[in-house]
Write a protein that holds these residues in place. Structure first.
Motif: not given
Length: 303
Positions: A204-207, A210-213, A185-187
């Motif tokens: 940190f979340g970085q959706p 290309s995929g969740d990362s 999640d970006p937060d």
């Protein structure tokens, strides 16, 4: 014609023939003689064989329509039986396939639960088992809803793990269910430790499309980090127990005009297919994560 001219004498014997009684007696005697002769001397066996050979073609011709009808009936009967057996076989195959899938699913769930329990034992903390019900309806966040809430002892800010590693953090708690923000999640942010070098950082979340990362920020360009490094929880935030698997480094970009490297990571937890999870009950008061805004663990935790 005058009546006197009629012949009133009876016809001769050979024209009238023998009487019925005489014929019965004669033929009965012949039949009795033939039966005794056949029983004792087998005199009629050659005659019977000759007669059978003579009448066989006629018998064969007469039997052909009957045999043809019986063959057609047997064909349709066998065809119907074959169709019935095929339908039963397909039904049994479908039941066996369904049972096989159930066995495979149960085996997979059993293996994941064993791994999940083993991970909790290694973390040496108490936990509450839960099951993921569905993804949250908000398209701009990455959250899931689990079937445990306030009545089960779940608290806001509690970390959530699956059989592979850290999955996220509880951000909202309701009486019977809770909302978990995933690591992507970006937060969300989590302090991590490079298991190979001991380097601390914040992921940190970085959706992305290309995929969740996840992304490691504020890491100097010359830091000792390589693709494939395992990142674990550092424990400095007081929320996540130390030593839990978080992510693996997948890509590193070092720009000459920047003092920091851009490092992408892939979560080890099943963020897209988690089913059974454990809500950890860490000792002390967990730092509650914000439901609408940056996580309390993100930005405030120093590497």
């Amino acid at each position: 014609m005058p009546l006197g001219t009629l012949d009133r004498t009876p016809p001769p014997f050979f024209k009238q023939g023998p009487s019925a009684l005489s014929k019965l007696v004669v033929f009965s005697a012949i039949a009795l003689f033939l039966m005794v002769a056949d029983l004792r001397f087998k005199v009629t066996a050659p005659l019977r064989t000759a007669l059978a050979a003579v009448i066989y073609p006629g018998q064969w011709l007469v039997m052909q329509p009957i045999e043809a009808a019986m063959g057609v009936r047997a064909y349709f009967t066998s065809l119907e039986q074959s169709r019935t057996l095929e339908a039963e076989a397909l039904q049994r195959l479908a039941r066996q396939a369904d049972r096989s899938q159930q066995v495979e699913q149960l085996t997979l769930e059993n293996r994941r639960l064993r791994e999940l329990l083993g991970l909790r034992e290694r973390a040496q903390v108490e936990g509450i088992g839960a099951q993921v019900l569905y993804d949250a309806a908000d398209p701009y966040t990455r959250r899931v809803v689990i079937d445990r809430g306030q009545t089960h002892g779940v608290k806001a800010g509690a970390p959530v793990i699956d059989e592979a590693g850290v999955l996220g953090q509880v951000t909202r708690v309701y009486p019977l269910v809770s909302e978990v923000s995933l690591l992507v999640d970006p937060d969300q942010a989590i302090p991590v430790l490079n298991a190979r070098t001991g380097l601390r950082s914040i992921a940190f979340g970085q959706p992305s499309r290309s995929g969740d990362s996840m992304e490691l920020r504020y890491t100097v360009a010359n830091a000792d980090i390589a693709v494939g490094d395992l990142l674990t929880t550092s424990g400095v935030d007081g929320v996540y127990p130390p030593g839990l698997s978080v992510a693996r480094v997948t890509d590193i970009e070092r720009a000459a005009d920047s003092s920091f490297a851009r490092i992408r990571c892939e979560p080890v937890a099943r963020v897209q297919a988690a089913l059974h999870v454990i809500v950890l009950q860490v000792s002390g008061e967990a730092v509650p994560a914000a439901a609408d805004g940056p996580s309390a663990t993100g930005g405030k935790a120093s590497p």
